[in-house]
Design an enzyme around this catalytic site. Structure first.
Site, PDB file in Angstrom:
ATOM      1  N   CYS A 133      -6.972   4.481 -11.312  1.00 14.73           N
ATOM      2  CA  CYS A 133      -5.746   4.834 -10.594  1.00 14.73           C
ATOM      3  C   CYS A 133      -4.816   3.623 -10.559  1.00 14.73           C
ATOM      4  CB  CYS A 133      -6.061   5.299  -9.173  1.00 14.73           C
ATOM      5  SG  CYS A 133      -4.564   5.713  -8.235  1.00 14.73           S
ATOM      6  N   CYS A 136      -3.119   2.887  -7.166  1.00 13.28           N
ATOM      7  CA  CYS A 136      -4.059   2.291  -6.205  1.00 13.28           C
ATOM      8  C   CYS A 136      -4.390   0.849  -6.583  1.00 13.28           C
ATOM      9  CB  CYS A 136      -5.339   3.126  -6.135  1.00 13.28           C
ATOM     10  SG  CYS A 136      -5.071   4.821  -5.543  1.00 13.28           S
TER      11      CYS A 136
END
EC number: 1.11.1.28
Length: 177
Positions: A133, A136
């Site tokens: 991700c 993230c």
């Protein structure tokens, strides 16, 4: 147990074997403590879902880390498994309206992990790297930089994730999952 594991790795995994020794050690260019390194390794092992790695790293972690840290590592691996899917979608989908919608997902553990938040961020960064991700990864890396961690330390976290992910692949190839 770690040495036995390394001794049993096949010849084609020699680079990973040598890298494992290096990344699980404290480094002069990284301010990560031994406990932080072990915690990151356990979070990564959980994220790989590889039983052999989980058992191997847990045995090391259980001897070095307290119960609240072990629980926080499980929480980081679990909450990031959820968040990484959600925020990877938000990041990759072409319709920007999704970025404006509230997530409506409970994630209180991030604010109150029961341990030093910086350590929780280290674990979250490592798991986010395994789960791919980008949003993230950026968020956790930036939080760690603001908390005073060097880029070398952040790189160390990612190197731990990379090496353990490679070893998880070896386990799959060797049917030792």
């Amino acid at each position: 147990m770690l040495q036995t594991y390394k001794d049993q790795l096949p010849d084609y995994a020699k680079d990973l074997k040598l890298n494992l020794t290096q990344v699980l050690s404290e480094s002069p260019s990284s301010e990560l403590s031994n406990q932080q390194i072990t915690g990151v390794a356990l979070a990564v092992a959980y994220a790989t879902r590889n039983r052999q790695l989980i058992e191997l790293i847990f045995q090391k972690a259980e001897a070095e880390l307290d119960e609240s840290t072990l629980q926080a590592i499980k929480a980081a691996a679990s909450i990031m498994a959820m968040n990484n899917i959600y925020y990877r979608f938000v990041h990759l989908v072409k319709d920007s309206e999704y970025q404006r919608l509230p997530a409506n997902l409970r994630m209180n553990i991030i604010a109150n992990p029961g341990i030093d938040k910086k350590d929780f961020e280290l674990y979250s960064l490592a798991v986010s790297a395994i789960n791919g991700c980008g949003l993230c990864i950026d968020a956790h890396a930036n939080t760690l930089i603001k908390a005073g961690f060097s880029k070398h330390s952040i790189q160390h976290v990612i190197r731990i994730a990379a090496v353990l992910n490679g070893l998880a692949q070896v386990s799959i190839i060797e049917n030792k999952t």
